[in-house]
Structure formats: structure tokens, C-alpha cells
Design a protein around this motif. Structure first.
Motif, PDB file in Angstrom:
ATOM      1  N   GLN A 168      39.649  66.588  41.898  1.00 32.78           N
ATOM      2  CA  GLN A 168      39.010  67.872  42.172  1.00 32.78           C
ATOM      3  C   GLN A 168      37.761  68.047  41.326  1.00 32.78           C
ATOM      4  O   GLN A 168      36.742  68.574  41.795  1.00 32.78           O
ATOM      5  N   ALA A 169      37.817  67.613  40.071  1.00 30.46           N
ATOM      6  CA  ALA A 169      36.648  67.701  39.192  1.00 30.46           C
ATOM      7  C   ALA A 169      35.501  66.860  39.742  1.00 30.46           C
ATOM      8  O   ALA A 169      34.342  67.292  39.747  1.00 30.46           O
ATOM      9  N   ARG A 170      35.808  65.663  40.202  1.00 36.95           N
ATOM     10  CA  ARG A 170      34.771  64.801  40.775  1.00 36.95           C
ATOM     11  C   ARG A 170      34.168  65.424  42.029  1.00 36.95           C
ATOM     12  O   ARG A 170      32.961  65.315  42.274  1.00 36.95           O
ATOM     13  N   SER A 171      35.002  66.080  42.821  1.00 40.93           N
ATOM     14  CA  SER A 171      34.511  66.734  44.028  1.00 40.93           C
ATOM     15  C   SER A 171      33.538  67.864  43.680  1.00 40.93           C
ATOM     16  O   SER A 171      32.518  68.049  44.355  1.00 40.93           O
ATOM     17  N   MET A 172      33.841  68.619  42.617  1.00 39.36           N
ATOM     18  CA  MET A 172      32.934  69.686  42.179  1.00 39.36           C
ATOM     19  C   MET A 172      31.578  69.122  41.775  1.00 39.36           C
ATOM     20  O   MET A 172      30.522  69.664  42.139  1.00 39.36           O
ATOM     21  N   ALA A 173      31.595  68.030  41.022  1.00 39.01           N
ATOM     22  CA  ALA A 173      30.339  67.412  40.578  1.00 39.01           C
ATOM     23  C   ALA A 173      29.525  66.918  41.764  1.00 39.01           C
ATOM     24  O   ALA A 173      28.293  67.074  41.809  1.00 39.01           O
ATOM     25  N   LEU A 181      21.564  69.748  42.214  1.00 39.22           N
ATOM     26  CA  LEU A 181      21.712  70.261  40.856  1.00 39.22           C
ATOM     27  C   LEU A 181      22.398  69.245  39.955  1.00 39.22           C
ATOM     28  O   LEU A 181      23.456  68.715  40.301  1.00 39.22           O
ATOM     29  N   PRO A 182      21.825  68.961  38.782  1.00 41.05           N
ATOM     30  CA  PRO A 182      22.543  68.140  37.802  1.00 41.05           C
ATOM     31  C   PRO A 182      23.782  68.905  37.331  1.00 41.05           C
ATOM     32  O   PRO A 182      23.686  70.056  36.901  1.00 41.05           O
ATOM     33  N   GLY A 183      24.932  68.309  37.443  1.00 40.04           N
ATOM     34  CA  GLY A 183      26.135  69.048  37.076  1.00 40.04           C
ATOM     35  C   GLY A 183      27.315  68.155  36.789  1.00 40.04           C
ATOM     36  O   GLY A 183      27.327  66.961  37.102  1.00 40.04           O
ATOM     37  N   VAL A 193      34.429  65.101  32.045  1.00 37.87           N
ATOM     38  CA  VAL A 193      35.419  64.344  32.810  1.00 37.87           C
ATOM     39  C   VAL A 193      34.896  63.932  34.180  1.00 37.87           C
ATOM     40  O   VAL A 193      35.462  63.055  34.827  1.00 37.87           O
ATOM     41  N   ALA A 194      33.812  64.561  34.629  1.00 31.60           N
ATOM     42  CA  ALA A 194      33.203  64.190  35.905  1.00 31.60           C
ATOM     43  C   ALA A 194      31.746  64.613  35.861  1.00 31.60           C
ATOM     44  O   ALA A 194      31.409  65.664  35.300  1.00 31.60           O
ATOM     45  N   SER A 195      30.877  63.803  36.447  1.00 39.85           N
ATOM     46  CA  SER A 195      29.453  64.135  36.463  1.00 39.85           C
ATOM     47  C   SER A 195      28.811  63.522  37.696  1.00 39.85           C
ATOM     48  O   SER A 195      29.351  62.575  38.285  1.00 39.85           O
ATOM     49  N   LEU A 274      32.528  74.423  34.376  1.00 40.50           N
ATOM     50  CA  LEU A 274      31.538  73.773  35.225  1.00 40.50           C
ATOM     51  C   LEU A 274      30.202  73.812  34.498  1.00 40.50           C
ATOM     52  O   LEU A 274      29.784  74.864  34.007  1.00 40.50           O
ATOM     53  N   LEU A 275      29.534  72.673  34.403  1.00 40.98           N
ATOM     54  CA  LEU A 275      28.258  72.564  33.706  1.00 40.98           C
ATOM     55  C   LEU A 275      27.147  72.331  34.721  1.00 40.98           C
ATOM     56  O   LEU A 275      27.232  71.415  35.539  1.00 40.98           O
ATOM     57  N   VAL A 276      26.113  73.167  34.684  1.00 41.04           N
ATOM     58  CA  VAL A 276      24.959  73.030  35.572  1.00 41.04           C
ATOM     59  C   VAL A 276      23.706  73.105  34.714  1.00 41.04           C
ATOM     60  O   VAL A 276      23.587  73.993  33.854  1.00 41.04           O
ATOM     61  N   VAL A 277      22.778  72.179  34.932  1.00 41.07           N
ATOM     62  CA  VAL A 277      21.534  72.147  34.164  1.00 41.07           C
ATOM     63  C   VAL A 277      20.366  72.466  35.086  1.00 41.07           C
ATOM     64  O   VAL A 277      20.221  71.854  36.147  1.00 41.07           O
ATOM     65  N   THR A 278      19.526  73.431  34.668  1.00 45.06           N
ATOM     66  CA  THR A 278      18.372  73.846  35.454  1.00 45.06           C
ATOM     67  C   THR A 278      17.097  73.625  34.649  1.00 45.06           C
ATOM     68  O   THR A 278      16.893  74.284  33.624  1.00 45.06           O
ATOM     69  N   PRO A 279      16.229  72.693  35.070  1.00 47.46           N
ATOM     70  CA  PRO A 279      14.961  72.500  34.348  1.00 47.46           C
ATOM     71  C   PRO A 279      14.033  73.701  34.535  1.00 47.46           C
ATOM     72  O   PRO A 279      14.044  74.359  35.575  1.00 47.46           O
ATOM     73  N   ILE A 280      13.232  73.993  33.523  1.00 49.39           N
ATOM     74  CA  ILE A 280      12.210  75.040  33.613  1.00 49.39           C
ATOM     75  C   ILE A 280      10.872  74.358  33.370  1.00 49.39           C
ATOM     76  O   ILE A 280      10.582  73.914  32.267  1.00 49.39           O
ATOM     77  N   ASP A 281      10.063  74.282  34.398  1.00 50.61           N
ATOM     78  CA  ASP A 281       8.774  73.597  34.265  1.00 50.61           C
ATOM     79  C   ASP A 281       7.711  74.460  34.919  1.00 50.61           C
ATOM     80  O   ASP A 281       7.321  74.250  36.060  1.00 50.61           O
TER      81      ASP A 281
END
Length: 359
Positions: A168-173, A181-183, A193-195, A274-281
Motif C-alpha cells: 500500500q505504501a508503494r502504491s501511494m508513492a 510529484l516527488p513523494g 519505506v517507499a519512494s 506521506l512525504l511530498v516535496v514541492t520545488p519553489i523556483d
């Protein structure tokens, strides 16, 4: 007594976590018990479920801090017994009579138990504990033997459930990847545990996938990140957005840490956040609505943040919004706490997507 009749129910609960309370309750009643608890834990963090007849008592047990001093898991771990054991097997009668946790159990009508501990490859421990009314006396040996017969199925069911949790974690990623989205997914200790591939590309310049937990390369941001992980491990509510300063070859970024709650966070769920990374440029200051969403600000705080990002003074903001300077200062203080900066210039640089002058 025939606990083997519940084999199918155990494997069904491994796939459908909502079934665990019914299975635990039925097994407890089969041996004239008074409820059951299933919990997984690592360090101070715990996920749990109970049979319906024990739920209110267990909630009280957790709420009042008894779990923190509960001697049972310590003795179970030390016993290292590949089967079920009774508390009367590894506590003396004097210890049971004097222990405050057992005093709580007895005040709620229970006080005897038979349980077992299982270890998983992830390092978590799993405990099945079947409770018995104090008035009924210690758990009989034939009940222990009955639980030993079904223990291999409980172990396989628990490991199956943990494996499903990982999938399930892998499915979320992968869902985040489909959205561009990088997550990834973190466990209760903050380990990755999943990326997805986009998040992997940020290692090691922005993130470092270490054994003890995921680490942000920016030490200031990582301090805020570590505190946020600890808050969610302690059943904290809501998410957290953490700014990362720009560096050579890397734009400023926002790391969003979102708790996985409800059904997604069942007793065997591998993922906790859940980890999500958003670049600001960008060179332009974002509008108040975007700022509010990025940093979990109130509407009033977001307006102040945008005004500061436009290099306006506290006095100008107070006049423009019809507020006192003290109110604006209080709102600005809250903004700086939530964004992890300590000076107004750092906030201006953050909102403009430039490198923060932390050094």
C-alpha cells in the motif's frame, strides 16, 4: 475449546484489518476470556486494535499513561519464548499484587492474561494479548496450549498484513509519481519505506536516506522535520510544511509531511506519514492563498506573510489592515515559527525562492 476454527478469520483479518476486533473477540470468548488486544510497536510509538468489549478500557489505559510503564511487553521480550505465556509465568504473586499497572487492570475487572510477542523484519514487535477476569483466576494451561496451536497462523497472518501494508505504501508513492510529484511514505520512526523516482532524484542533495530515518540535507530544516516526525509519532494531528533553503544546483523547496490516518493507518500499516516535496523556483512573491496552503497558515497570517514578502514594514501592514502593531507582530511571530525562519529577511528570501541566509 477449538481455536483452530478461527484460522480462516485470522487470514481474512490480515487482508481486511476491520475484521480483527471480531476475530479477537471470538477467540477470547472461546476460552472464557474477557477481551483481547493486538498491538504493534517500535520504541514509544504504537498502533493497536482490540475486541469491542475491551476497547473502552484500553483507550483509558493509553489516555492515562499506563502503557508507558506497562511491564508486560518488557517481560515478554525478555522471556523470548516461541509461544504463548501467562503473566503468572514471569511475574511473582508479590509483583502482581504491588504493580500499579496490574492494580489498574484489577480495578477494571481484568488482571490475568496470556500473550505472545512476534518480531517483524522491519524491527517492529507485534503482541497478541488475551485478557481474563481477575475473579476467574490465572489462565489454565490447556488454554495456553490451545493458543500455541494457532500461534503459527497468527504469526503468518500478522506478517501477511505487514507485507500488504508495504505494498500500500508503494502504491501511494506511485500515485504521487503519476501526479508529477516527488513523494514517498515514512514509517513511524521517519524511515523511508517507499519512494518514487522523482523523490529518489533528490537524494542526496536534498534528502538523505539514512538507516535511522530520512534526513533533510539542510540542517535547519532537518531540525524542524525531526520535530514534526516526533509529533506525528505521538499521535499529533494535521500536517506540517517545512521550507528548505536553496543551494547551488537546487532551488528552494517545501517538504510537506502529511499524516496517514483512519483506515489507511490500521494496526499493520507500514506507512505513518506521506512525504511530498514541492520545488519553489520563482522570483515573484506567491499570493496569500498559496502561502497559506504551503505553510498551514491562517488567512490572517498568510496576508501578513505576503506583505512581509513584499518588504513592507510591520507599521505599514498594521495601517493597511486596520490592526494594531502588536497584533501584526504576533501574527508575524506565528508565521516565522511555522516556516522555520528566525528573521524577516529570511522570510522574504524564502517567499522569493532565493537562498536563505542561515549561515
Amino acid at each position: 475449546m477449538d481455536l483452530l476454527q478461527y484460522i480462516d478469520g485470522i487470514y481474512e483479518a490480515a487482508v481486511v484489518p476491520e475484521k480483527w476486533p471480531d476475530v479477537l473477540g471470538a477467540m477470547s470468548r472461546e476460552v472464557s476470556g474477557d477481551g483481547a488486544v493486538l498491538f504493534t510497536f517500535a520504541r514509544a510509538d504504537m498502533s493497536w486494535t482490540t475486541s469491542s468489549d475491551l476497547r473502552a478500557t484500553f483507550i483509558e489505559f493509553l489516555r492515562d499513561g499506563w502503557a508507558a510503564i506497562n511491564p508486560r511487553p518488557v517481560r515478554l521480550s525478555a522471556a523470548n519464548h516461541p509461544g504463548f505465556v501467562r503473566d503468572s509465568d514471569f511475574f511473582t504473586a508479590e509483583e502482581l499484587d504491588s504493580d500499579p499497572v496490574y492494580a489498574f487492570y484489577r480495578s477494571r475487572g481484568i488482571g490475568w492474561a496470556v500473550g505472545t510477542m512476534l518480531d517483524t523484519p522491519s524491527g517492529d514487535s507485534i503482541v497478541f494479548s488475551f485478557e481474563r477476569a481477575f475473579a476467574k483466576g490465572p489462565v489454565p494451561l490447556d488454554v495456553v496450549h490451545g493458543f500455541d496451536l494457532i500461534r503459527p497462523h497468527l504469526a503468518r497472518g500478522a506478517l501477511l498484513a505487514a507485507r500488504i501494508g508495504l505494498e500500500q505504501a508503494r502504491s501511494m508513492a506511485n500515485t504521487l509519481l503519476a501526479l508529477g510529484l516527488p513523494g514517498g511514505v515514512l514509517d513511524r520512526r521517519g524511515r523511508l519505506v517507499a519512494s518514487n523516482a522523482l523523490l529518489d532524484a533528490l537524494v542526496p542533495l536534498t534528502l538523505q536516506d539514512r538507516r535511522h530515518r530520512l534526513v533533510l540535507s539542510d540542517p535547519i530544516a532537518d531540525g524542524v522535520f525531526e520535530a514534526a516526525i516526533g509529533s506525528q509519532a505521538g499521535q499529533g494531528r494535521g500536517g506540517r510544511s517545512i521550507p528548505i533553503a536553496a543551494a547551488i544546483g537546487r532551488p528552494a523547496m517545501i517538504v510537506h509531511l502529511l499524516p496517514i490516518s483512519g483506515v489507511a493507518n490500521d494496526v499493520f500499516s507500514v506507512g505513518r506519514s506521506l512525504l511530498v516535496v514541492t520545488p519553489i523556483d520563482r522570483a515573484a512573491v506567491p499570493n496569500a492563498e498559496v502561502i497559506q496552503g504551503l505553510f498551514d497558515l491562517t488567512p490572517a497570517e498568510a496576508k501578513v506573510a505576503r506583505s512581509i514578502g513584499e518588504a513592507r514594514s510591520v507599521e505599514d501592514i498594521a495601517v493597511a489592515q486596520g490592526l494594531s502593531r502588536e497584533t501584526v507582530r504576533a501574527q508575524l511571530k506565528a508565521v516565522m515559527a511555522k516556516t522555520g525562519v528566525s528573521r524577516q529577511q529570511e522570510l522574504i528570501s524564502l517567499l522569493a525562492g532565493r537562498q536563505l541566509p542561515f549561515g
